[in-house]
Motif scaffolding. Sequence first.
Motif, PDB file in Angstrom:
ATOM      1  N   GLU A  98       0.909  -1.193  -0.154  1.00  0.00           N
ATOM      2  CA  GLU A  98      -0.100  -0.073   0.243  1.00  0.00           C
ATOM      3  C   GLU A  98       0.706   1.371   0.191  1.00  0.00           C
ATOM      4  O   GLU A  98       1.744   1.328   0.578  1.00  0.00           O
ATOM      5  N   GLY A  99       0.475   2.241  -0.615  1.00  0.00           N
ATOM      6  CA  GLY A  99       1.324   3.705  -0.646  1.00  0.00           C
ATOM      7  C   GLY A  99       2.373   3.783  -1.682  1.00  0.00           C
ATOM      8  O   GLY A  99       3.027   4.754  -1.778  1.00  0.00           O
ATOM      9  N   ALA A 100       2.490   2.654  -2.616  1.00  0.00           N
ATOM     10  CA  ALA A 100       3.580   2.746  -3.321  1.00  0.00           C
ATOM     11  C   ALA A 100       3.508   3.762  -4.592  1.00  0.00           C
ATOM     12  O   ALA A 100       4.223   4.398  -4.930  1.00  0.00           O
ATOM     13  N   ASP A 101       2.176   3.813  -5.044  1.00  0.00           N
ATOM     14  CA  ASP A 101       1.717   4.831  -6.099  1.00  0.00           C
ATOM     15  C   ASP A 101       1.975   6.387  -5.560  1.00  0.00           C
ATOM     16  O   ASP A 101       2.556   7.011  -6.263  1.00  0.00           O
ATOM     17  N   GLU A 102       1.704   6.290  -4.292  1.00  0.00           N
ATOM     18  CA  GLU A 102       1.575   7.763  -3.558  1.00  0.00           C
ATOM     19  C   GLU A 102       3.153   7.973  -3.392  1.00  0.00           C
ATOM     20  O   GLU A 102       3.534   9.156  -3.691  1.00  0.00           O
ATOM     21  N   THR A 103       4.077   7.197  -3.012  1.00  0.00           N
ATOM     22  CA  THR A 103       5.505   7.288  -2.904  1.00  0.00           C
ATOM     23  C   THR A 103       6.364   7.867  -4.317  1.00  0.00           C
ATOM     24  O   THR A 103       6.708   8.831  -4.369  1.00  0.00           O
ATOM     25  N   VAL A 104       5.590   7.176  -5.559  1.00  0.00           N
ATOM     26  CA  VAL A 104       6.268   7.297  -6.838  1.00  0.00           C
ATOM     27  C   VAL A 104       5.797   8.820  -6.921  1.00  0.00           C
ATOM     28  O   VAL A 104       6.663   9.834  -7.621  1.00  0.00           O
ATOM     29  N   ARG A 105       4.560   9.034  -6.654  1.00  0.00           N
ATOM     30  CA  ARG A 105       3.955  10.476  -6.943  1.00  0.00           C
ATOM     31  C   ARG A 105       4.734  11.560  -6.341  1.00  0.00           C
ATOM     32  O   ARG A 105       5.145  12.571  -6.839  1.00  0.00           O
ATOM     33  N   ASP A 106       5.139  11.411  -4.919  1.00  0.00           N
ATOM     34  CA  ASP A 106       5.790  12.141  -4.185  1.00  0.00           C
ATOM     35  C   ASP A 106       7.160  12.377  -4.568  1.00  0.00           C
ATOM     36  O   ASP A 106       7.713  13.513  -4.665  1.00  0.00           O
ATOM     37  N   LEU A 107       7.751  11.464  -4.951  1.00  0.00           N
ATOM     38  CA  LEU A 107       8.990  11.598  -5.827  1.00  0.00           C
ATOM     39  C   LEU A 107       9.182  12.425  -6.809  1.00  0.00           C
ATOM     40  O   LEU A 107       9.929  13.176  -7.119  1.00  0.00           O
ATOM     41  N   GLU A 108       8.095  12.023  -7.800  1.00  0.00           N
ATOM     42  CA  GLU A 108       8.252  12.774  -9.209  1.00  0.00           C
ATOM     43  C   GLU A 108       7.696  14.150  -8.837  1.00  0.00           C
ATOM     44  O   GLU A 108       8.447  15.114  -9.661  1.00  0.00           O
ATOM     45  N   PRO A 136      16.049  21.426 -14.014  1.00  0.00           N
ATOM     46  CA  PRO A 136      16.016  20.365 -14.913  1.00  0.00           C
ATOM     47  C   PRO A 136      17.448  20.020 -15.351  1.00  0.00           C
ATOM     48  O   PRO A 136      18.196  20.912 -15.378  1.00  0.00           O
ATOM     49  N   LYS A 137      17.725  18.969 -15.663  1.00  0.00           N
ATOM     50  CA  LYS A 137      18.940  18.613 -16.250  1.00  0.00           C
ATOM     51  C   LYS A 137      18.910  17.852 -17.730  1.00  0.00           C
ATOM     52  O   LYS A 137      17.828  17.597 -17.966  1.00  0.00           O
ATOM     53  N   LYS A 138      19.933  17.460 -18.221  1.00  0.00           N
ATOM     54  CA  LYS A 138      19.741  16.568 -19.378  1.00  0.00           C
ATOM     55  C   LYS A 138      19.155  15.198 -19.149  1.00  0.00           C
ATOM     56  O   LYS A 138      18.357  14.732 -19.790  1.00  0.00           O
ATOM     57  N   TRP A 139      19.588  14.632 -18.003  1.00  0.00           N
ATOM     58  CA  TRP A 139      18.866  13.595 -17.405  1.00  0.00           C
ATOM     59  C   TRP A 139      17.666  13.696 -16.676  1.00  0.00           C
ATOM     60  O   TRP A 139      17.997  14.215 -15.467  1.00  0.00           O
ATOM     61  N   ARG A 140      16.610  13.376 -16.908  1.00  0.00           N
ATOM     62  CA  ARG A 140      15.501  13.573 -16.034  1.00  0.00           C
ATOM     63  C   ARG A 140      15.448  12.044 -15.080  1.00  0.00           C
ATOM     64  O   ARG A 140      14.982  11.112 -15.774  1.00  0.00           O
ATOM     65  N   PRO A 141      15.892  12.098 -13.832  1.00  0.00           N
ATOM     66  CA  PRO A 141      15.848  11.075 -13.370  1.00  0.00           C
ATOM     67  C   PRO A 141      14.470  10.027 -13.190  1.00  0.00           C
ATOM     68  O   PRO A 141      13.285  10.456 -13.272  1.00  0.00           O
ATOM     69  N   ARG A 142      14.868   8.743 -13.274  1.00  0.00           N
ATOM     70  CA  ARG A 142      13.799   7.964 -13.435  1.00  0.00           C
ATOM     71  C   ARG A 142      13.178   7.458 -12.188  1.00  0.00           C
ATOM     72  O   ARG A 142      14.019   7.405 -10.953  1.00  0.00           O
ATOM     73  N   VAL A 143      11.946   7.252 -11.910  1.00  0.00           N
ATOM     74  CA  VAL A 143      11.231   6.608 -10.682  1.00  0.00           C
ATOM     75  C   VAL A 143      10.730   5.221 -11.366  1.00  0.00           C
ATOM     76  O   VAL A 143       9.654   5.298 -12.052  1.00  0.00           O
ATOM     77  N   LEU A 144      11.004   4.202 -10.499  1.00  0.00           N
ATOM     78  CA  LEU A 144      10.562   2.859 -11.096  1.00  0.00           C
ATOM     79  C   LEU A 144      10.087   2.144  -9.723  1.00  0.00           C
ATOM     80  O   LEU A 144      10.590   2.535  -8.765  1.00  0.00           O
ATOM     81  N   LYS A 145       9.365   1.301 -10.302  1.00  0.00           N
ATOM     82  CA  LYS A 145       8.657   0.433  -8.945  1.00  0.00           C
ATOM     83  C   LYS A 145       9.200  -0.827  -9.235  1.00  0.00           C
ATOM     84  O   LYS A 145       9.293  -1.527 -10.470  1.00  0.00           O
ATOM     85  N   THR A 146       9.633  -1.547  -8.096  1.00  0.00           N
ATOM     86  CA  THR A 146      10.183  -3.070  -8.080  1.00  0.00           C
ATOM     87  C   THR A 146       9.539  -3.829  -7.000  1.00  0.00           C
ATOM     88  O   THR A 146       9.246  -3.295  -5.949  1.00  0.00           O
ATOM     89  N   CYS A 147       9.463  -5.036  -7.443  1.00  0.00           N
ATOM     90  CA  CYS A 147       9.028  -5.949  -6.142  1.00  0.00           C
ATOM     91  C   CYS A 147      10.307  -6.979  -6.164  1.00  0.00           C
ATOM     92  O   CYS A 147      10.045  -8.075  -6.903  1.00  0.00           O
ATOM     93  N   ALA A 148      11.412  -6.862  -5.423  1.00  0.00           N
ATOM     94  CA  ALA A 148      12.639  -7.676  -5.816  1.00  0.00           C
ATOM     95  C   ALA A 148      12.336  -9.091  -5.218  1.00  0.00           C
ATOM     96  O   ALA A 148      13.002  -9.702  -5.936  1.00  0.00           O
ATOM     97  N   LEU A 149      11.675  -9.339  -4.221  1.00  0.00           N
ATOM     98  CA  LEU A 149      11.504 -10.639  -3.856  1.00  0.00           C
ATOM     99  C   LEU A 149      10.963 -11.512  -5.085  1.00  0.00           C
ATOM    100  O   LEU A 149      11.216 -12.488  -5.219  1.00  0.00           O
TER     101      LEU A 149
END
Lengths: 531, 317, 135
Positions: B197-207, B215-228
Amino acid sequence: MTDEYYTESGIPVKLLYAPEDIAGYDYEKEIGFPGKPPFVRGVYPNMYRGRLFTVRQLAGFGAPEDCNERIKFLLRHGATGVNIVFDLPTVRGYDSDSPEAEGNVGACGVAIDSLEDMERLFQDVPIDQVSASVVTHLPSTTVVLMAMYMVMAENRGISFDKLSGTNQNDFIMETTVGSGPEILPPQASFRLQCDAIEFATKNLPRWNPVSYNGYNLREAGTNAVQEVAVAIANAIATAEELIRRGLPVDSFARRMSFFWDLCNDFFEEIAKCRASRKVFHEVMKERFHAQDERSCHMRFHVQTAGITLTAVEPFNNVARSAIQGLAAIFGGAQSLHIDSYDEAYSAPTEQAALISLRTQQILQVETNVVNTVDPLAGSYFVEYLTMEMARRIRDYVAEIEKRGGLVACVESGWLHREISNYAYQQQKAIESGERKIVGVNYLKADHAHSGEIEVFRYPDTEERQKAKLRALRERRDGKRLAEAMISLRTGCKTNENIMPHVMEAVRANATLGEIEKVFREEFGLWQFPLA
Amino acid sequence: MSWTELLPALRAGDPLALSRLISRVENQGSEKVQIMKTVFAWTGKAYIVGLTGPPGAGKSTITNGLVELLAEKGLKVGVVCVDPSSPFSGGAFLGDRIRMTSLDAKPGVFIRSLASRGSLGGLSAAAKDVVQLLDAAGKDVVLIETVGMGQVGDEIKKLADTTVLVTVPGLGDGIQTFKAGIMEIADIFIVNKAEREGADETVRDLEMMLSEVEPKKWRPRVLKTCALRKEGLEELWESLQEHRRLLEQSGQWMAQRRNRANTILLENSKEHVLEKFQRELEKDELLLGMRRRVDEGSLDPYTAALFISEYFLANRT
Amino acid sequence: MSRKIKVLMAKLGLDIHWRGAVAVSRMLRDAGMEVVYLGNQFPEEIINAAIQEDADVVGLSTLGGNHAVLGPKVVRLLREKGMGDVLVLMGGVIPRDDMPALKKAGIAEVFGPETQIQEIVDFIHANLKKASAAS
C-alpha cells in the motif's frame, strides 16, 4: 556482591512481599476463580482433578513404514494420541531426493514426501479415533501435510468431522525462529498460516489448526515476557485477518492453542503461565468482543526448557527438568512434555526417555501437587509477579502494534534483532559469570564429564525414500498433475484459500517438495535482516 | 604468492587471484600502490553503479535480482557490499551476502563484503580500489551497495557512473529527508516492495519533488520493483542502460573517469603526506616536548599543534 | 590500517538454529574480526564465498546432525580450490565419537554448546595458518 535481585526477564525482586504489594487488586475482577474470567487461576474449575495433564512424548523417525510400527506399538500400549515429528527436509519442504536433504533424511523425525508416505505412516491406524498431533512448524509445510492427512481420510471414506489433531502452523517459526537456505516472505507465510486456520474452522470441527509457538522463540533467545507477547500478538494478527475474511471471532478463537517453554526461574515461569491466560482473555473479550467463553480460554502445552540443559554432567538435567515440570503444574498447563536429560545434544536414549516419563508420573501421583487447583494463588509474591508479568506482556504487545503489528516487525527484522540482542547479552553474561550455570561456569565440574552422545542413523532411509519417489514420479498421471500444479500457481497469485488447491495437488500425487517449489517461485524468497 | 604472480591470473579471470589482490589492497599492505598502479591501465571499461538507500529498503535483494539477470545475459558482474565497522572493536558483522546466495554459483559473478573500517562517510576507504580491481579483472558491471546516509551519497556519486536510490512505500518522513541533498545525486529512484500500500503515492511524491529540482539533461527515473518476486528488474536494467548511453553520448562517461583519476590523485597525495607526517611525528623530539608542556599545562594544545605543523612544513621545503 | 582477520560464518545445510552462529559472529566482531554471515549454505556455496571473501577462517555451525557428511566436504573443496590454508572450525552439537573423524578430515577444532567464545577467539589467534594473515 550486589544487593539488587531480578527475575530472568528483569523484574526487580524485593526481599519480602506483603499484603500491600497486591493491595490494589480486586480478587474477583483481577484474579477470579478457576474456570472464571479472567482465568488467572486456570481455564477449568476443577483443573487436574477433572483431567490430569496429558503426558506427551514425541515419536518420529526413519521412513514412514518404520514409524508406523512405532505408532501402532504406542496405541497398543494405551496411548490415545500420537505426536508425529518430521525430519528436517520434510519440515523445511524438501523431498528426500533433493540435494538439500542429503544427510538428514529420516533423522530426528520421519520423512514424508507424498500422499502415499502419509498413508504408509498411518496404515492400520484408525484416524477417525486417534488424535494426531502433527508437529508441522511452518505454515508452508502445514498446508501440505494437513492436505495429505485429509486426502488420506477421503480415500478411506472418513468424513472430516471425525478427524482430530493439532498443527503448530506458526509463521514465526518459518520466518524468525529458524533460519534456512530458502525462506518464504513473512506476508506469504502468514497468509498460509491463516489459510490453514480458516479451512479448519470451516471444515474440521475437531482440529486445532494452530499452536502459537512461544517455546521455540524462547529457545531461540527471548525472555518470558517476549515469549508470551509475541505469541499473543500473532493470535491478534490472526484474529484480525480471519475477521477481515468474514469469520466471526467465536468460530475460530477457541481453536487457538499455545506452547510455552518453562525455564529455571521458578516463580516467574508460574507467573507467566497465569498472566498469559489473563492477557489472552482481555484481548479476546475486550478487543474482539468474543461472546463464547471458550474463545477466551488460553490452553497451552508446556515443554521443559531444552536451552537450560547442559552437556556437562548431564544427569543434573533431571533436576532442572523436574523443577520446570513442577512449575508447569503450578502454572496450570494442559499438557506437558518433560525433556530427557540428553535432549540438549542427542535424540533421547531409551533410559533418558524413561526417566522423563517417570518424572511426569512422580509429579502426577507421588507429590500430591495436582490435588488442589492453583495452589500458589494468594501468595503475595506470586500474585504480584503475575500482575507485573501481565503488565509487561501488554506493554510488549503494544510495542509490537506500534511498529505495525507482528508481520511488520518480522519484515523489518526488528524481532530478529530482539532475539539476537538477547542471545548476545545472555552469552556475555555467561562468559562474565554474571549468569551462573552449575557445572559450566559455576563450581565447574572437575572432570568435565560430558554425556555420551548417541545419534541414531538410518542409513537406508534415504535410499528407500528415493526409490519410492522415483517410482511415484513414473507412475503418476502427468496430465492431472500438470493441471493441479497450474491451479496451485493460480491460487498463490489470488487471495483465495490455498487449501483446496493444495489438496488437489496432493490427490494428483504431487510431492511435498514440488508443492513447496511452487510456493517459493510464486511468493519469492526472503532472508531476514540481521545486522 | 607475490602480487606480481597474481596479476596474470587476475587478467585470466581467476576469482582467487582477484580476491587475494583485494585483500592486499584492502589491508593497505606495502604492495598496495604497486598493485594499483599496475592495474590502473586495465581500468575504465566497467560500468559502475552505486546502489544506496535506508536499511531494510531491499538493496541487497535488488542487487541479487539484478545481478542474476545480468549474469543470465552473459555479463560479468562484480558486487561490493559495504557495511559499517564497529567503532569500538574495529571488527564488523557483514550480513548483506545472506541475501545474495543464489549468485554464488553464477559464473563471472564476484561478490565482496567490505567493512567501512573507520571511514567517516561510511563508504570503505578501500571501496574505490576494490572497484578498480574488479574493473581490471574484466567485470562488465560493478555494483556498489551501501546504506545511504550522511556523506555516503557524495562518495558514491564520485565513484559511480549511475547512482540508484532505493526506498520503500510508507517511509513517510524518509522521503522528506531525501530532499536534503540526496534528490540531487540519484539518477534512478526505485520504490521497492511496490506491491505494498502507498507505493503509487511514494512514486507521486518522488516525481513531485523531482519536478522541483532544476532540470538537467537526464531526468531521473522513478521505477517500481518487487525485488522478492524479481519484478521490475528488467525495467531497471533498461533505465540503467539508457542512462549509460546518455553518459557516453554527452562525454560524461569519459569525464567521470577523469574525475575519478583526479580524486585518486588528490586523496592518495593526501594519504601519502599524512602517513609520512605521522610516522615522523611519532618519533619526533619536538612533539614529545610539546606533549610534555601540554601535560604540564604550560602550553595549550592548539598553539602546540600550530607550532608542530608549521615546523614540519618548514622542514619539508 | 592493520590487517583484520576475516571470518566466514555459515549454518550448514538445513539446520535451523541461527542464534548461536549469530551470537558467535557478534562476539568475534567484538574481538576485532570482520565476520561475513552467510546464513544457511551448502558446501559448494560456502567455498565460493570463501574464495571471494578471501576468508582466513570458515566457521560452520550445525545442530542438525549433518556435520559428518558436510563438514569434511567443505575442507576437501577448499583444498581443491587452493584454499587449504583456511582454518575450518565447527560449532554446535556434535557427538564426541565423530570428532576424531572430523579432525582427521581437516576440521581444525570442534566447539561444543558450552564453549566460551573467548576460547574460540584465542584458538583463532593461535592457529591462523594463512601466511597473509600473519603479516
